[in-house]
Design an enzyme around this catalytic site. Sequence first.
Site, PDB file in Angstrom:
ATOM      1  N   HIS A 280     -32.581 -14.327  35.865  1.00 25.36           N
ATOM      2  CA  HIS A 280     -32.743 -15.467  34.976  1.00 25.36           C
ATOM      3  C   HIS A 280     -33.412 -15.066  33.661  1.00 25.36           C
ATOM      4  CE1 HIS A 280     -32.464 -18.649  38.444  1.00 25.36           C
ATOM      5  NE2 HIS A 280     -31.433 -17.831  38.387  1.00 25.36           N
TER       6      HIS A 280
ATOM      7  N   SER B 130     -25.915 -17.150  37.739  1.00 24.98           N
ATOM      8  CA  SER B 130     -27.050 -17.816  37.099  1.00 24.98           C
ATOM      9  C   SER B 130     -27.609 -17.016  35.936  1.00 24.98           C
ATOM     10  CB  SER B 130     -28.157 -18.089  38.126  1.00 24.98           C
ATOM     11  OG  SER B 130     -28.565 -16.899  38.749  1.00 24.98           O
TER      12      SER B 130
END
Length: 291
Positions: free
Chosen positions: A241, A191
């Site tokens: 992230h 991610s």
Amino acid sequence: MDTDRLPGCYRHPDRDTGIRCTRCERPICPECMISASVGFQCPECVREGSGTGHRPTANAPRTLAGGVVAADPQLVTRILIGINVAVFLAAAVFPALVIQLELLGRYVEYVGAPLEGVSTGQYHRLLTSVFLHVEWWHIIGNMLGLWFIGGPLEAALGRARYLAVYLLSGLGASALVYLLTPPNTPTLGASGAVFGLLGATVVLARRLRYEMRPLVTAVVLMLVLTFVPFGGSLNVSWQAHIGGLVTGALLALGLLRPAAGRNRTLIQWGTCAVVFLLAAAVIAVRTAALT
């Protein structure tokens, strides 16, 4: 009827674009645009102008970022997905592999035995963890993001530059995780790298003067899901992230801003080198604090 909407690419009508071929003036999207001496041209005009299907690499059509236009503009994306799936299956067959590949700063004890981490020299974990997943929903979500975000970005940047964004975004994400999380907290997943591709896509859309509201909305939604996961049951690494998003945006600024010229490649790869050194500095600071 929305008269303010941008026209669709003549090869991909579902993709709105503000760029037109300088020869035929048909609208073209980032996947179709090929850098010419003045502006961009569509694949058909380039093919007609070349008069042959075989040309030296130096004279080959170029992407928006200056990379060579490939016959398969999404090959690297498919290879990355394949690697992620292969590692997922290998970890399912050999669970001990997860312990060796996940991101750990320093795990002092594991079933009564010492287990080392990044702080003791296992720097491979900073990148191997980017290709590691153990839950089916985790890999499906990340691979869908990689396909839909990465495919168009690869076509716009070219293979080498796109791969650099993916790997360095993953490294930047891991570096921030390593810096800000407890050393015995295991972290894994693509991610961070996917958020890096998203950050680069925002810069690309801005560069092409696309309508930014849908993309900004998607970024905000993904950040909301990062910090406030629905149901409260998902263990999401906001550090990965944010680290990936910022790293990808910085890389795209260096890859897309320079105009074509003799210094363009130097600026682009210099940007990659600077980002790598910044990540290395963060890693070195954290390692010094843990040892």
